[in-house]
Structure formats: C-alpha cells, structure tokens
Design a protein around this motif. Structure first.
Motif, PDB file in Angstrom:
ATOM      1  N   LEU A 155      46.365  33.494  33.479  1.00  0.00           N
ATOM      2  CA  LEU A 155      46.125  34.900  33.202  1.00  0.00           C
ATOM      3  C   LEU A 155      46.974  35.361  32.021  1.00  0.00           C
ATOM      4  O   LEU A 155      48.093  34.894  31.823  1.00  0.00           O
ATOM      5  CB  LEU A 155      46.477  35.751  34.428  1.00  0.00           C
ATOM      6  CG  LEU A 155      45.578  35.592  35.645  1.00  0.00           C
ATOM      7  CD1 LEU A 155      46.208  36.276  36.851  1.00  0.00           C
ATOM      8  CD2 LEU A 155      44.194  36.151  35.372  1.00  0.00           C
ATOM      9  N   SER A 156      46.416  36.298  31.275  1.00  0.00           N
ATOM     10  CA  SER A 156      47.189  36.945  30.218  1.00  0.00           C
ATOM     11  C   SER A 156      48.126  37.961  30.864  1.00  0.00           C
ATOM     12  O   SER A 156      48.052  38.221  32.080  1.00  0.00           O
ATOM     13  CB  SER A 156      46.240  37.670  29.254  1.00  0.00           C
ATOM     14  OG  SER A 156      45.575  38.736  29.940  1.00  0.00           O
ATOM     15  N   HIS A 157      48.998  38.560  30.082  1.00  0.00           N
ATOM     16  CA  HIS A 157      49.876  39.604  30.611  1.00  0.00           C
ATOM     17  C   HIS A 157      49.028  40.725  31.209  1.00  0.00           C
ATOM     18  O   HIS A 157      49.273  41.165  32.338  1.00  0.00           O
ATOM     19  CB  HIS A 157      50.785  40.132  29.500  1.00  0.00           C
ATOM     20  CG  HIS A 157      51.696  41.230  29.942  1.00  0.00           C
ATOM     21  ND1 HIS A 157      52.761  41.014  30.782  1.00  0.00           N
ATOM     22  CD2 HIS A 157      51.673  42.560  29.692  1.00  0.00           C
ATOM     23  CE1 HIS A 157      53.361  42.157  31.025  1.00  0.00           C
ATOM     24  NE2 HIS A 157      52.732  43.110  30.380  1.00  0.00           N
ATOM     25  N   TYR A 158      48.006  41.149  30.465  1.00  0.00           N
ATOM     26  CA  TYR A 158      47.106  42.198  30.953  1.00  0.00           C
ATOM     27  C   TYR A 158      46.375  41.744  32.218  1.00  0.00           C
ATOM     28  O   TYR A 158      46.255  42.506  33.179  1.00  0.00           O
ATOM     29  CB  TYR A 158      46.112  42.575  29.854  1.00  0.00           C
ATOM     30  CG  TYR A 158      45.118  43.628  30.263  1.00  0.00           C
ATOM     31  CD1 TYR A 158      45.514  44.946  30.440  1.00  0.00           C
ATOM     32  CD2 TYR A 158      43.785  43.310  30.477  1.00  0.00           C
ATOM     33  CE1 TYR A 158      44.608  45.918  30.821  1.00  0.00           C
ATOM     34  CE2 TYR A 158      42.872  44.272  30.862  1.00  0.00           C
ATOM     35  CZ  TYR A 158      43.291  45.580  31.030  1.00  0.00           C
ATOM     36  OH  TYR A 158      42.385  46.546  31.415  1.00  0.00           O
ATOM     37  N   GLY A 159      45.899  40.515  32.229  1.00  0.00           N
ATOM     38  CA  GLY A 159      45.219  39.984  33.397  1.00  0.00           C
ATOM     39  C   GLY A 159      46.126  39.943  34.614  1.00  0.00           C
ATOM     40  O   GLY A 159      45.700  40.226  35.737  1.00  0.00           O
ATOM     41  N   SER A 160      47.396  39.620  34.411  1.00  0.00           N
ATOM     42  CA  SER A 160      48.365  39.601  35.511  1.00  0.00           C
ATOM     43  C   SER A 160      48.569  40.994  36.085  1.00  0.00           C
ATOM     44  O   SER A 160      48.683  41.160  37.301  1.00  0.00           O
ATOM     45  CB  SER A 160      49.707  39.048  35.020  1.00  0.00           C
ATOM     46  OG  SER A 160      49.578  37.713  34.621  1.00  0.00           O
ATOM     47  N   ILE A 161      48.610  41.983  35.231  1.00  0.00           N
ATOM     48  CA  ILE A 161      48.753  43.369  35.697  1.00  0.00           C
ATOM     49  C   ILE A 161      47.537  43.770  36.525  1.00  0.00           C
ATOM     50  O   ILE A 161      47.668  44.348  37.610  1.00  0.00           O
ATOM     51  CB  ILE A 161      48.974  44.324  34.504  1.00  0.00           C
ATOM     52  CG1 ILE A 161      50.341  44.072  33.887  1.00  0.00           C
ATOM     53  CG2 ILE A 161      48.809  45.783  34.929  1.00  0.00           C
ATOM     54  CD1 ILE A 161      50.563  44.772  32.563  1.00  0.00           C
ATOM     55  N   GLU A 162      46.345  43.470  36.026  1.00  0.00           N
ATOM     56  CA  GLU A 162      45.117  43.806  36.750  1.00  0.00           C
ATOM     57  C   GLU A 162      45.049  43.060  38.090  1.00  0.00           C
ATOM     58  O   GLU A 162      44.672  43.628  39.106  1.00  0.00           O
ATOM     59  CB  GLU A 162      43.882  43.495  35.895  1.00  0.00           C
ATOM     60  CG  GLU A 162      43.745  44.388  34.687  1.00  0.00           C
ATOM     61  CD  GLU A 162      43.643  45.850  35.065  1.00  0.00           C
ATOM     62  OE1 GLU A 162      42.778  46.206  35.882  1.00  0.00           O
ATOM     63  OE2 GLU A 162      44.447  46.654  34.538  1.00  0.00           O
ATOM     64  N   TYR A 163      45.430  41.801  38.075  1.00  0.00           N
ATOM     65  CA  TYR A 163      45.468  40.998  39.297  1.00  0.00           C
ATOM     66  C   TYR A 163      46.441  41.631  40.295  1.00  0.00           C
ATOM     67  O   TYR A 163      46.141  41.762  41.483  1.00  0.00           O
ATOM     68  CB  TYR A 163      45.904  39.576  38.931  1.00  0.00           C
ATOM     69  CG  TYR A 163      45.819  38.571  40.040  1.00  0.00           C
ATOM     70  CD1 TYR A 163      44.726  37.734  40.148  1.00  0.00           C
ATOM     71  CD2 TYR A 163      46.852  38.428  40.959  1.00  0.00           C
ATOM     72  CE1 TYR A 163      44.653  36.777  41.151  1.00  0.00           C
ATOM     73  CE2 TYR A 163      46.787  37.479  41.967  1.00  0.00           C
ATOM     74  CZ  TYR A 163      45.683  36.660  42.059  1.00  0.00           C
ATOM     75  OH  TYR A 163      45.612  35.713  43.047  1.00  0.00           O
ATOM     76  N   GLY A 164      47.609  42.023  39.814  1.00  0.00           N
ATOM     77  CA  GLY A 164      48.614  42.655  40.665  1.00  0.00           C
ATOM     78  C   GLY A 164      48.127  43.952  41.286  1.00  0.00           C
ATOM     79  O   GLY A 164      48.385  44.219  42.467  1.00  0.00           O
ATOM     80  N   LYS A 165      47.407  44.753  40.518  1.00  0.00           N
ATOM     81  CA  LYS A 165      46.847  46.004  41.047  1.00  0.00           C
ATOM     82  C   LYS A 165      45.866  45.710  42.175  1.00  0.00           C
ATOM     83  O   LYS A 165      45.875  46.370  43.215  1.00  0.00           O
ATOM     84  CB  LYS A 165      46.121  46.778  39.950  1.00  0.00           C
ATOM     85  CG  LYS A 165      47.009  47.415  38.926  1.00  0.00           C
ATOM     86  CD  LYS A 165      46.125  48.108  37.896  1.00  0.00           C
ATOM     87  CE  LYS A 165      46.874  48.547  36.690  1.00  0.00           C
ATOM     88  NZ  LYS A 165      45.966  49.113  35.664  1.00  0.00           N
ATOM     89  N   TYR A 166      45.032  44.719  41.959  1.00  0.00           N
ATOM     90  CA  TYR A 166      44.021  44.345  42.954  1.00  0.00           C
ATOM     91  C   TYR A 166      44.687  43.799  44.219  1.00  0.00           C
ATOM     92  O   TYR A 166      44.312  44.150  45.331  1.00  0.00           O
ATOM     93  CB  TYR A 166      43.069  43.327  42.327  1.00  0.00           C
ATOM     94  CG  TYR A 166      41.816  43.080  43.112  1.00  0.00           C
ATOM     95  CD1 TYR A 166      40.790  44.015  43.141  1.00  0.00           C
ATOM     96  CD2 TYR A 166      41.644  41.904  43.824  1.00  0.00           C
ATOM     97  CE1 TYR A 166      39.634  43.786  43.868  1.00  0.00           C
ATOM     98  CE2 TYR A 166      40.498  41.655  44.549  1.00  0.00           C
ATOM     99  CZ  TYR A 166      39.499  42.604  44.561  1.00  0.00           C
ATOM    100  OH  TYR A 166      38.353  42.373  45.284  1.00  0.00           O
ATOM    101  N   LEU A 167      45.707  42.967  44.042  1.00  0.00           N
ATOM    102  CA  LEU A 167      46.438  42.414  45.179  1.00  0.00           C
ATOM    103  C   LEU A 167      47.158  43.522  45.940  1.00  0.00           C
ATOM    104  O   LEU A 167      47.137  43.564  47.173  1.00  0.00           O
ATOM    105  CB  LEU A 167      47.430  41.348  44.722  1.00  0.00           C
ATOM    106  CG  LEU A 167      48.303  40.727  45.812  1.00  0.00           C
ATOM    107  CD1 LEU A 167      47.458  40.064  46.896  1.00  0.00           C
ATOM    108  CD2 LEU A 167      49.281  39.735  45.204  1.00  0.00           C
ATOM    109  N   SER A 168      47.780  44.434  45.242  1.00  0.00           N
ATOM    110  CA  SER A 168      48.482  45.545  45.879  1.00  0.00           C
ATOM    111  C   SER A 168      47.526  46.380  46.718  1.00  0.00           C
ATOM    112  O   SER A 168      47.837  46.743  47.854  1.00  0.00           O
ATOM    113  CB  SER A 168      49.149  46.413  44.818  1.00  0.00           C
ATOM    114  OG  SER A 168      49.804  47.499  45.408  1.00  0.00           O
ATOM    115  N   SER A 169      46.354  46.655  46.174  1.00  0.00           N
ATOM    116  CA  SER A 169      45.345  47.416  46.904  1.00  0.00           C
ATOM    117  C   SER A 169      44.909  46.658  48.161  1.00  0.00           C
ATOM    118  O   SER A 169      44.770  47.247  49.240  1.00  0.00           O
ATOM    119  CB  SER A 169      44.142  47.682  46.005  1.00  0.00           C
ATOM    120  OG  SER A 169      43.117  48.331  46.705  1.00  0.00           O
TER     121      SER A 169
END
Length: 92
Positions: free
Chosen positions: A74-88
């Motif tokens: 994942l890119s830095h941006y992809g990691s952030i998006e992944y983290g948001k999805y995981l948090s949800s």
C-alpha cells in the motif's frame, strides 16, 4: 500491476470484481469455513476498499490517488484509507 503503469495509461487502473473474487476464492472459502466453525468470528474483507460496496469494477485509485506504491504494498495514502476502513470495522 505497477501503479506507474496505471497512471501513465499503459494499463487500466480498473479491474473486475469477479476476477478478484475468483482469484481469492480458495482463501475466502477457507475464511467462511473458519467463521462457520467458530462462533463470533468476523471477517475483515478489504475488497470494498478497492471496489465499493456493490460495484462490479475495482480500482487502485481513490480520489485520483494510488492506493498502492508497487504491486504488493500500500502507498501512504492507501494505508490511511485501509486504516479508516479497519477502524470502522472494529468499531461496529
């Protein structure tokens, strides 16, 4: 795929959801079996990060930015998006 190939238009940034599901079928079936065997198991499915909830097409781009930095990371941006999805997912 490599993100730069997608961004330079050498290849498409989109792919079919059905192709992904077929490629992941063995692993998805295994996870379903584990969830059925052991109560309370929830499966974190990342496919919707790339495909949306009911879309037939998936993309390595979101808001014009790549979710991957190479074919497997994942890119830095992809990691952030992944983290948001995981948090949800964890807060549901």
């Amino acid at each position: 795929f490599m993100p730069e190939d997608c961004l330079s238009k050498r290849i498409s940034c989109e792919f079919n959801r059905a192709d992904v599901l077929q490629r992941q079928r063995i692993h998805r079936d295994m996870l379903k079996e584990i969830a059925a065997r052991f109560g309370g198991v929830r499966i974190f499915d990342t496919l919707n990060i790339f495909c949306g909830d009911n879309s037939e097409k998936c993309s390595i781009l979101k808001d014009g930015r790549t979710l991957y930095r190479d074919s497997h990371h994942l890119s830095h941006y992809g990691s952030i998006e992944y983290g948001k999805y995981l948090s949800s997912f964890l807060n549901d």
